[in-house]
Design a protein around this motif. Structure first.
Motif, mmCIF file in Angstrom:
data_model
loop_
_atom_site.group_PDB
_atom_site.id
_atom_site.type_symbol
_atom_site.label_atom_id
_atom_site.label_comp_id
_atom_site.label_asym_id
_atom_site.label_seq_id
_atom_site.Cartn_x
_atom_site.Cartn_y
_atom_site.Cartn_z
ATOM 1 N N ARG A 64 13.650 23.530 -1.473
ATOM 2 C CA ARG A 64 14.907 22.846 -1.159
ATOM 3 C C ARG A 64 15.956 23.070 -2.253
ATOM 4 N N SER A 65 15.523 23.252 -3.485
ATOM 5 C CA SER A 65 16.472 23.463 -4.586
ATOM 6 C C SER A 65 17.295 24.731 -4.412
ATOM 7 N N MET A 66 16.855 25.656 -3.563
ATOM 8 C CA MET A 66 17.660 26.839 -3.298
ATOM 9 C C MET A 66 18.952 26.480 -2.571
ATOM 10 N N TYR A 109 12.538 13.680 -3.466
ATOM 11 C CA TYR A 109 13.537 14.687 -3.092
ATOM 12 C C TYR A 109 12.894 15.977 -2.588
ATOM 13 N N GLY A 110 11.779 16.372 -3.191
ATOM 14 C CA GLY A 110 11.095 17.588 -2.747
ATOM 15 C C GLY A 110 11.867 18.856 -3.021
ATOM 16 N N GLY A 111 12.317 19.020 -4.251
ATOM 17 C CA GLY A 111 13.134 20.187 -4.587
ATOM 18 C C GLY A 111 12.372 21.494 -4.676
ATOM 19 N N TYR A 112 11.052 21.419 -4.869
ATOM 20 C CA TYR A 112 10.243 22.636 -5.000
ATOM 21 C C TYR A 112 8.784 22.264 -4.801
ATOM 22 N N ARG A 113 7.970 23.290 -4.577
ATOM 23 C CA ARG A 113 6.525 23.109 -4.487
ATOM 24 C C ARG A 113 5.877 23.721 -5.729
ATOM 25 N N LEU A 114 4.948 22.987 -6.316
ATOM 26 C CA LEU A 114 4.259 23.495 -7.498
ATOM 27 C C LEU A 114 3.420 24.708 -7.115
ATOM 28 N N PRO A 115 3.702 25.882 -7.691
ATOM 29 C CA PRO A 115 2.865 27.055 -7.387
ATOM 30 C C PRO A 115 1.416 26.827 -7.809
ATOM 31 N N GLU A 116 0.492 27.310 -6.996
ATOM 32 C CA GLU A 116 -0.919 27.071 -7.283
ATOM 33 C C GLU A 116 -1.349 27.664 -8.622
#
Length: 293
Positions: free
Chosen positions: A77-79, A152-159
């Motif tokens: 979402r931060s994009m 907010y869910g700005g990004y997903r933590l990369p595995e």
């Protein structure tokens, strides 16, 4: 076994534990070496496309080598904070204008860092958007975006970076009101002085927009970078005084430009300086796990 691992951790933290209260067991030396493997040599920084966790762990995290990774930001979402390759100031002002953020004055030294002050996000964005330079470039650093906006869910933590004992600890103790998840943003020319990351942690940093220049020094170069009182140069973009830092000219820097959308892995103990070549927004985490304890 758990007991042996715990014993190694205790002695790594306090060698006197072993000397004064225990007979050093024969397996101890090898186990302690395995807890802290030597950092691999590195002549250049690789660029790779979204590796598997196993590939990242074995080729970069465990050997403690920097790497640039593409392809981790899909669906973030931060994009949406970006318009035509530049920060969307109206969108960020709408979403975060009332936040209070820490801002560094890039032209003013404060010991080994830069002078800092707090200001409202909307005031900072006005300063940035309108090109108000005065004598200082202002750089928004260490904004605890995820902590202040947990839904907010700005990004997903990369595995690849998910084994994160440091932030897991703060998640388990919300009463502390802290974490090591940050957002950085600043105009072209803003920068961070030469430093080693807090707690000798790993860090990862993803450029939402803009390019960054990273200047790295391998941990084995540390002694060459120190001044006569053990201090580091504040800024290695400019000529470093050979009288104050007699070994600096013998140190070898690794330089790499991080492009928009790329993620850089910063290994434990590597000194680095970072310069924003364009208007930049980035997501950053510091973390600790079994490899860099």
């Amino acid at each position: 076994t758990f007991a042996r691992t715990l014993f190694c951790i205790l002695v790594a933290m306090d060698p006197c534990v072993c000397e004064s209260r225990f007979v050093r067991p024969c397996w101890f030396e090898n186990a302690l070496k395995n807890l802290n493997p030597p950092t691999a040599s590195c002549d250049a920084i690789d660029r790779i496309e979204n590796p598997s966790y196993d590939e990242f762990w074995s080729s970069y995290m465990y050997p403690n080598k920097p790497v640039l990774i593409r392809g981790l930001t899909e669906g973030w979402r931060s994009m949406e904070w970006i318009r035509e390759g530049r920060p969307d100031f109206s969108r960020m002002r709408q979403d975060f204008g009332e936040d209070v953020v820490c801002v560094a004055k890039c032209g003013r030294r404060h010991f080994s860092d830069q002078e800092r002050e707090e200001m409202r996000m909307d005031d900072y964005l006005n300063f940035w958007e309108n090109g108000l330079r005065s004598q200082d470039l202002l750089y928004c650093k260490d904004w605890h975006f995820a902590h202040h906006h947990p839904n907010y869910g700005g990004y997903r933590l990369p595995e690849h970076f998910s084994e994160d004992w440091l932030n897991d600890y703060y998640d388990a103790h919300p009463e502390l009101g802290d974490d090591y998840r940050f957002c950085y943003m600043g105009a072209a020319g803003t920068w961070t002085p030469l430093h080693r990351d807090v707690l000798r942690s790993y860090s990862w940093s993803t450029n939402i927009c803009g390019r960054k220049l990273w200047i790295f020094f391998h941990p084995d170069e540390d002694h060459l970078l120190r001044g006569r009182r053990g201090e580091l140069p504040w800024d290695v973009q400019v000529p470093v005084d050979p009288a104050a830092f007699p070994g600096f000219q013998s140190a070898r820097a690794l330089r790499v430009v991080q492009e928009p959308g790329e993620t850089i892995f910063v290994p434990s103990g590597w000194l680095h300086q970072v310069v924003n070549l364009d208007d930049c927004v980035s997501i950053n985490h510091n973390w600790i796990n079994s490899c860099n304890l």
